[in-house]
Design a protein around this motif. Structure first.
Motif, short mmCIF file in Angstrom:
data_model
loop_
_atom_site.label_atom_id
_atom_site.label_comp_id
_atom_site.label_asym_id
_atom_site.label_seq_id
_atom_site.Cartn_x
_atom_site.Cartn_y
_atom_site.Cartn_z
N VAL A 527 40.95 48.49 111.88
CA VAL A 527 42.23 48.99 112.34
C VAL A 527 42.41 48.62 113.81
O VAL A 527 41.63 49.07 114.66
N ALA A 564 44.53 46.37 109.52
CA ALA A 564 45.77 47.10 109.77
C ALA A 564 46.06 46.98 111.26
O ALA A 564 45.14 46.90 112.08
N PRO A 578 50.44 47.72 107.32
CA PRO A 578 49.54 48.57 106.54
C PRO A 578 48.30 47.79 106.14
O PRO A 578 48.29 46.55 106.16
N PRO A 579 47.23 48.48 105.76
CA PRO A 579 45.99 47.78 105.40
C PRO A 579 46.22 46.71 104.34
O PRO A 579 46.83 46.96 103.30
#
Length: 710
Positions: A527, A564, A578-579
């Motif tokens: 992330v 992400a 988003p992932p």
């Protein structure tokens, strides 16, 4: 030919290019299979399954049998794919025996891998090796075994779920991008035929029996004709010039184009490869081979192909009067250039020059569907009973969609962004700026940045994990990942006397069975929290930050991570990506990331925590990693810095692996990012001392992970 449960191959509308690629692979399996890329709902699986219905019966030691369609599940183990020692016979009868796998079952048939991009890379390598060589060699568990495995390999994938590595893309012979047609007539025909099929499958299939039979017979005829098709030196030079103009790596592209052009000529009933055959082969074999970097877009535009064909034609014309033209291939060409029958040795040499272009394929299916301009006769003989001609037009739906362009070639992952101000500013510029940066590569090998401990095995190449396909470390009571032979034998050996065994095979009981505890590598969720506020908006700083992120994204691609991206600017944090496993989408989103405004760092860290928690529910096996790029100047919300530090401590308490890259610059440094790193218990780096490449190097080399908070 077409069973009641199967949708007929000839009834498919709007996928002529895919059908042609399958035909050519069936005529000459040495092409290396077909990779089908496209969105869901584009009949990828339908066409592949329909292909199996056209394959002629196979005659083996058991007699005649229908050709098989073997589907390889994404979660298959290597033992299941290539075969392994038959443990039951070893323990029961005391004899060594080999249990064949799915590749043996697919011999003379179709091996179909749905979502091939989600298959373990080493299994993809095994499949492609078998497809190229036509045999499977197994050297494992004390077994040495080899058996033929000639099949049509077809893989399908949705690029949005992650790409194959360029090295694996290159191993597929042909690639076809499929998409739903935007023509109303074609879409009507697709829906009408599907509804008719669902209403009465048997009656619908009966309408296309004759058409499918025509296609099957044409494939058999093409197989017989294939060894006699001549590829003369002028067309071979055209192929070489074409591949050179697109700067493809290695010689595989030249060989695949040569084999495909030869197969296409045989399919069209010709005895010599022409320029049209070469062009069609290039359309199918070259677009995906231009992709060297994970962020390059595959594809060749019509204009690019036209220019390359013109250059290749000029090269052929230039060399046509040279008596020494391709002297080495003249010796191998045999009858190709003389136009006479030549000797058997000449023919064999010519086939050797093409590395198997003259061998017959063992599997096949097809449809007359590569365009009206390719058949010099242009007569009605190519049409089936349903009046579907070589251009794929059908009675119900009008145009069959034709052969779509492969799409424009990619121009690079990040492109040029908007003009950036040199003034760090405070977000008061008249319009939002956009991040821009040129991605760079890390060349020297480095240790991985990984999550500590042992994960549960989301497929990948980063952190240590227990997997179903890794190396066997020790015996285990769980047998789901395969049996551990030595562990089973050692468990049974002490009980042989009490079981009354004096001689003969090992006396085995259920409690003796031991599984294999396997350890491999997993992919992680990375992330990125990117400070895109006004204090970060100076051009040189943005370029350095963007270069670091792109290099890290490339590493995430190679390690098979999900990524992400969270942008921190203005009044809130935004999840801009988003992932996803498609990191090329991440780069495109990054190139358009807006900057300016305040810095709500607390919101960004809490958003990262939320993303991690939500993704854990969807994919509990994938462990997270956090990368924060900021100067630490939290300015958004009430008590911005204390709130940011509180959020950091919360993430640290949950044990998340983290990295903080300090983007602060100037004569006076506040050291706020360093404080955040301490609160996060994260590795700390300063961007102003490092280039984008060096940032990625240090991140990837940081094997030590800080101690977790109690």
């Amino acid at each position: 030919m077409a069973g009641e449960a199967g949708f007929p191959f000839s009834a498919v509308v709007g996928q002529e290019r895919l059908q042609l690629a399958l035909i050519l692979s069936a005529v000459h399996p040495g092409i290396g299979g077909v990779l089908v890329r496209g969105e869901k709902g584009t009949a990828k699986s339908t066409v592949v399954r329909a292909l199996a219905q056209l394959l002629p019966p196979v005659v083996d030691e058991t007699g005649a049998r229908p050709a098989r369609l073997v589907e390889l599940p994404v979660g298959a183990t290597e033992d299941r794919v290539v075969g392994s020692l038959d443990l039951e016979r070893v323990l029961r009868d005391g004899e060594q025996a080999f249990r064949p796998g799915l590749l043996a079952a697919a011999h003379h048939g179709v091996l179909y891998v749905d979502e091939v991009n989600l298959l373990h890379d080493h299994l993809v390598d095994v499949l492609l090796d078998a497809a190229a060589m036509g045999r499977v060699h197994v050297e494992r568990d004390g077994v040495s075994h080899s058996h033929p495995a000639r099949f049509v390999l077809v893989g399908t994938m949705n690029p949005e779920e992650g790409e194959l590595r360029p090295q694996l893309l290159d191993r597929f012979g042909l690639t076809v991008d499929v998409a739903a047609s935007r023509e109303v007539d074609v879409r009507m025909a697709v829906v009408r035929r599907r509804l008719d099929y669902e209403a009465d499958p048997a009656a619908f299939a009966a309408r296309y029996v004759d058409a499918d039979q025509v296609v099957a017979e044409r494939i058999l005829t093409a197989r017989d004709r294939l060894p006699e098709v001549a590829l003369d030196n002028s067309e071979l030079r055209r192929i070489a010039a074409l591949c050179a103009s697109f700067d493809v790596d290695g010689m595989r592209a030249d060989l695949v184009v040569a084999r495909t052009a030869t197969a296409h000529a045989a399919w069209r009933g010709r005895d010599r490869v022409t320029e049209d055959d070469v062009r069609i082969a290039a359309e199918l074999a070259l677009p995906h081979r231009r992709r060297r970097d994970p962020f390059d877009e595959p594809g060749i535009s019509e204009q690019q192909l036209d220019e390359a064909m013109e250059n290749a034609a000029a090269e052929v014309e230039k060399a046509s009067g040279d008596e020494g033209f391709d002297e080495s291939c003249d010796r191998l060409g045999g009858a190709s250039d003389r136009g006479d029958g030549g000797s058997a040795d000449d023919d064999a040499a010519r086939r050797d020059c093409l590395d198997g272009a003259g061998t017959q394929g063992l599997d096949g299916s097809g449809k007359p569907g590569d365009g009206p301009d390719d058949d010099p006769d242009g007569g009605p003989d190519d049409r089936g009973p349903d009046d579907r001609g070589p251009d794929g037009r059908g009675p119900e739906g009008g145009p069959g969609g034709g052969a779509p362009d492969a799409g424009p070639a990619g121009s690079g992952p990040t492109g040029a962004g908007s003009s950036q101000s040199e003034d760090p500013g405070n977000g008061s510029r008249p319009g939002p700026e956009r991040l821009s940066g040129t991605p760079t590569s890390v060349t020297k090998p480095l240790p991985r940045w990984e999550v500590p401990g042992i994960g549960e095995g989301a497929p990948g190449r980063r952190s240590r994990a227990r997997t179903r396909t890794g190396r066997a470390v020790r015996p285990d009571t769980d047998t789901s990942a395969g049996l551990h032979l030595l562990g089973t034998v050692f468990a049974a050996a002490p009980r042989q006397f009490e079981r009354g065994r004096l001689s003969g095979p090992l006396a085995l009981a259920a409690e003796d069975l031991r599984g294999a505890y396997r350890e491999g590598r997993e992919g992680n969720l990375v992330v990125f929290v990117v400070d895109a506020s006004g204090s970060m908006a100076a051009r040189d700083r943005l370029t350095a930050v963007t270069g670091a992120i792109v290099t890290l994204l490339r590493d995430a691609y190679q390690r098979r991570d999900k990524v992400a991206v969270i942008s921190v600017r203005g009044a809130e944090a935004e999840l801009v990506l988003p992932p996803t496993s498609s990191v090329d989408i991440a780069v495109r989103r990054l190139a358009g990331l807006r900057t300016g405004g305040k810095t709500p760092l607390a919101a960004g860290l809490l958003k990262a925590r939320e993303v991690i928690a939500r993704e854990h529910l969807r994919d509990p096996r994938r462990r997270p990693m956090l990368v924060l790029l900021t100067d630490g100047r939290a300015t958004g919300g009430t008590d911005p810095l204390p709130r940011a530090r509180t959020a950091a401590r919360l993430l640290a308490a949950e044990g998340h692996t983290a990295m903080v890259i300090d983007c602060e610059r100037g004569m006076i440094r506040l050291g706020l990012a360093a404080e955040l790193a301490r609160d996060l218990r994260a590795r700390y780096l300063r961007l102003d001392e490092l280039s984008g490449d060096t940032v990625a190097e240090v991140v990837r080399a940081s094997g030590r992970t800080p101690a977790r908070a109690a």
